[in-house]
Design a protein around this motif. Structure first.
Motif, PDB file in Angstrom:
ATOM      1  N   ASP A  17       0.838  -1.110  -0.011  1.00 25.23           N
ATOM      2  CA  ASP A  17       0.086  -0.130   0.093  1.00 25.23           C
ATOM      3  C   ASP A  17       0.835   1.331   0.181  1.00 25.23           C
ATOM      4  O   ASP A  17       0.461   2.487   0.347  1.00 25.23           O
ATOM      5  N   THR A  18       1.929   1.033  -0.418  1.00 25.53           N
ATOM      6  CA  THR A  18       2.892   2.342  -0.548  1.00 25.53           C
ATOM      7  C   THR A  18       3.535   2.363  -2.111  1.00 25.53           C
ATOM      8  O   THR A  18       3.611   1.429  -2.503  1.00 25.53           O
ATOM      9  N   ILE A  19       3.926   3.723  -2.454  1.00 28.75           N
ATOM     10  CA  ILE A  19       4.598   3.587  -3.472  1.00 28.75           C
ATOM     11  C   ILE A  19       5.883   4.479  -3.259  1.00 28.75           C
ATOM     12  O   ILE A  19       5.888   5.228  -2.396  1.00 28.75           O
ATOM     13  N   THR A  20       7.229   4.293  -3.790  1.00 35.06           N
ATOM     14  CA  THR A  20       8.324   4.932  -3.433  1.00 35.06           C
ATOM     15  C   THR A  20       8.823   5.762  -4.835  1.00 35.06           C
ATOM     16  O   THR A  20       8.986   4.860  -5.797  1.00 35.06           O
ATOM     17  N   ILE A  21       8.740   6.906  -4.835  1.00 32.94           N
ATOM     18  CA  ILE A  21       9.185   7.716  -5.854  1.00 32.94           C
ATOM     19  C   ILE A  21      10.764   8.035  -5.765  1.00 32.94           C
ATOM     20  O   ILE A  21      11.015   8.924  -4.963  1.00 32.94           O
TER      21      ILE A  21
END
Ligand SMILES: [Zn+2]
Length: 563
Positions: A399-403
């Motif tokens: 449930d996370t995104i990393t940019i």
């Protein structure tokens, strides 16, 4: 005749301008204490150059601030962030002085701004009075120093801008008396191979260089071997005489074999270019170590106007068998300086440290728009979000995104769009886009909701998720209690806080009428001044409403008595 001539001559030198073209000795100091600086003009800050000087106020608030010259107030702003309470005074000579982080304004200006605050029912206001409506004269007290807005300690942020272009100029150009006979300090020196085939000390990567102090006070770097196009950078600061604060330099010069290659200074810059600071410093190094290396060469996307001289973009082409004498000189405003000499020898040697291979699946082309679908969210980078093309690191978790990471600067906002369709409508109300900090604490990112589509615009890389804020803000009284007699009280204060998404709005009424509450986020305090309104009632009903960023609302009803 002779006397007349002398007076003319005196009038000329004292009255108007010095050689630099700026009026010196025209303006008085904004304070009546010795000027000690906690920050200089052009100082390297996060995403901007400092646009004024920070004058220390002896760890105190409430020192009188004087108009530096006759003028008219053109702008008054009260903001929770940035300059806090700030005044702009336009002077007839074409300059505008700016006084920021004020505690309060002079009584007449305070009355003027309060009228607007009560009209708009808002603590935060901005007013542009008509030219000549509020005139001030030199030496007049116009405000009191404070710590409002984005200030982390009491001081006066002071600027002098051109009234026409609004470009901030270095306030030290106007002849204020600041004691400085102290040389700048050099704390780090770096060499950069800048092209595909260049190397420096047998490395294709940036190399830190050692330097030692010489008898004459200058510094000498260990000899550098290199080939191809290279550049240099340094970490340094300046200190004035009366404080230990590490302030910014005034100018930097790089000389190669006697020829000036690079020369830049902080006489002036424009607000539209200030974010290009991220191209002057080695941003990757800053992201990794929080230390700002100033590059003496210009890299892609750098639109700064601070350069007086820039030969070959400050880059040095080193040829085999030739020697180069590179000098870096760092100056403060008073001309105090330090010099470091870097001897460079052109030699072809085997590479011991190869380039870092940073390839990922996704390559961003700066001059084009770039779209990425990470499943949970979509990321859109408009054209020219970045200075250079690079391999971007994009990850998607449960449930996370990393940019990417903090080693690259985004010059413009990009968009992150989350799909919240798996949540019920009731749940969606309390959800927001959060950026997770190093400790995985969610920080509110301004979230625009359209149905189940949540969008935020940001320049910050890092980890994002949807977080839920279910608790309303807390409100409690600070200097009084429910049903208390408050006869000799000058003000009321309350504490407000929110656990997660943060406070969005607050308002208060006294006996049903809107009252001005001053909010200081740093101390979480709301303050009402009893001078504002004459209360005709003995029993007063105070109602305070505080809403967080997802709309959770708390109301406090409290009564008190007053004769
Ligand atoms: Zn400042």
């Amino acid at each position: 005749m002779r006397n007349f001539y002398l007076i003319l001559l005196l009038g000329y030198t004292l009255g108007s301008s010095a050689q630099n073209g700026y009026p010196v000795e025209t303006f008085r100091s904004p304070l009546d204490i010795p000027l000690v600086l906690a920050g200089t003009f052009g100082e390297l800050r996060s995403n901007h150059f400092h646009s004024g000087i920070d004058i220390k106020t002896q760890q105190r608030q409430g020192l009188p601030i004087y108009a530096i010259g006759d003028g008219t107030i053109t702008r008054i702003k009260v903001s929770l962030w940035g300059y806090g309470k700030v005044l702009y005074v336009a002077h007839p000579n074409g300059y505008t002085s700016v006084y920021g982080h004020l505690q309060k304004f002079s009584p007449s200006i305070e009355a003027f701004i309060k009228k607007t605050q009560y009209q708009k029912k808002s603590y935060e206001v901005e007013v542009f009075p008509e030219y000549g409506d509020i005139e001030v004269s030199k030496d007049e007290i116009i405000a009191y120093s404070g710590n409002t807005g984005g200030s982390s300690g009491p001081h006066l942020h002071f600027e002098i801008r051109s009234s026409i272009t609004e470009k901030p100029t270095n306030p030290l150009l106007y002849g204020f008396d600041i004691r400085d006979a102290t040389n700048p300090t050099l704390t780090g020196l770096y060499g950069y191979p800048l092209t595909e085939n260049s190397h420096l000390n047998q490395s294709e990567q940036k190399i830190q260089l050692n330097f030692t102090k010489q008898k004459d006070g200058s510094f000498l770097a260990d000899k550098v071997t290199a080939l191809g196009t290279i550049g240099f950078g340094f970490v340094g600061f300046d200190r004035q005489d009366l404080a230990a604060n590490k302030n910014g330099l005034y100018s930097v010069r790089q000389i190669v074999n006697g020829k000036v290659y690079t020369d830049y200074d902080f006489e002036s810059f424009s607000f539209s270019e200030t974010r290009y600071i991220n191209t002057l410093i080695d941003y990757e190094h800053f992201g990794a170590y929080r230390k700002r290396i100033q590059k003496c060469f210009r890299t892609a996307g750098n639109n700064l106007s601070i350069y007086n001289t820039l030969v070959n973009d400050g880059k040095i082409v080193v040829k085999e068998g030739l020697s180069y004498n590179v000098e870096l000189i760092l100056f403060d405003f008073e001309g105090n300086n330090i010099k470091v000499v870097i001897p460079v020898e052109g030699r072809k040697l085997p590479i011991l440290k190869k380039k870092d291979n940073k390839a990922t699946d996704n390559f961003v082309i700066a001059k084009r728009p770039n779209n990425f679908d990470l499943g949970l969210a979509k990321v859109y980078f408009p054209t020219n979000t970045f200075y250079e093309n690079f391999f971007i690191d994009l990850k998607s978790g449960i449930d996370t995104i990393t940019i990417h990471n903090n080693r690259v600067a985004a010059h413009r906002n990009f968009t992150i769009t989350f799909d919240a369709s798996k949540y019920s409508e009731a749940e969606r109300k309390q959800l927001f886009i959060a950026r997770l900090d190093k400790k995985m604490v969610p920080n509110y990112a301004s979230t625009y909701k359209r149905g189940s589509t949540f969008t935020t615009r940001t320049r910050n890389f890092g980890m994002y998720t949807l977080a839920k804020d279910t608790l309303a803000p807390k409100i409690r009284t600070k200097n009084f209690k429910h049903k208390q007699w408050l006869n000799n009280y000058r003000y009321l204060s309350l504490l407000i806080s929110d656990d997660l998404s943060g406070i969005d709005t607050f308002s208060a009424t006294l006996n049903g009428e809107w009252i001005l509450m001053e909010y200081e986020p740093k101390t979480k305090t709301l303050t009402y001044n009893f001078d504002d309104k004459i209360l005709d009632k003995k029993q007063c009903e105070l109602k305070v409403i505080v809403k967080d960023n997802v709309g959770n609302t708390n109301v406090l009803d409290v009564s008190f008595y007053r004769k």
